[in-house]
Design a protein around this motif. Structure first.
Motif: not given
Length: 159
Positions: A121-123, A127-129, A145-146, A153-154
């Protein structure tokens, strides 16, 4: 990807030296994130007739610069993206990932599943942001986007 959209994709992702290098584990995770992104994506710079594209990522004044070039190396577009809207999401994502990895060692399957649902959910939120921030600049499908958010993040992960 829809039929006929194979020109609207990334064929390469390059991390500039401004990103910095890290531990072998982090470098491996970055390589995997790039591989996954290149393997399957939908990437369409708004107003451009088609690629495939090479994406060069660098950090400039704590902002992410996305330089897009054609496969042949011609400049297509450059976008500078503030990372401020992602900081809280990335921090939350790392915290829940730590909980997930700890849970794998000792928690019940239902607890692991609940933590994993929260992690996803946080991911998805990040992705939506990212999609929202790139709207009117680059069209991405949600899966792309994901994958791109995973790479962002990495870039923050220090190992």
């Amino acid at each position: 990807m829809a039929a006929g959209s194979s020109n609207f994709r990334l064929c390469d992702v390059v991390l500039d030296d401004t990103i910095g290098r890290s531990t072998p584990d982090v470098e491996h995770e970055r390589a995997v994130a790039i591989f996954d992104l290149i393997e399957e994506n939908s990437f369409e710079p708004v107003g451009h007739s088609g690629g495939p594209y090479r994406l060069y990522l660098s950090l400039v004044d704590s902002k992410l610069m996305l330089a897009i070039k054609s496969e042949a190396g011609e400049d297509v577009a450059t976008h500078i993206l503030s990372l401020t809207p992602f900081r809280r999401t990335i921090k939350d994502y790392f915290m829940i990932c730590e909980s997930y990895y700890e849970a794998i060692r000792s928690a019940t399957p239902s607890r692991i599943e609940a933590i994993d649902m929260g992690r996803r959910g946080i991911h998805n939120e990040g992705s939506q942001t990212l999609m929202d921030r790139l709207q009117n600049k680059i069209r991405l499908d949600f899966d792309t986007a994901r994958r791109l958010f995973t790479l962002i993040c990495v870039l923050y992960w220090r190992g």
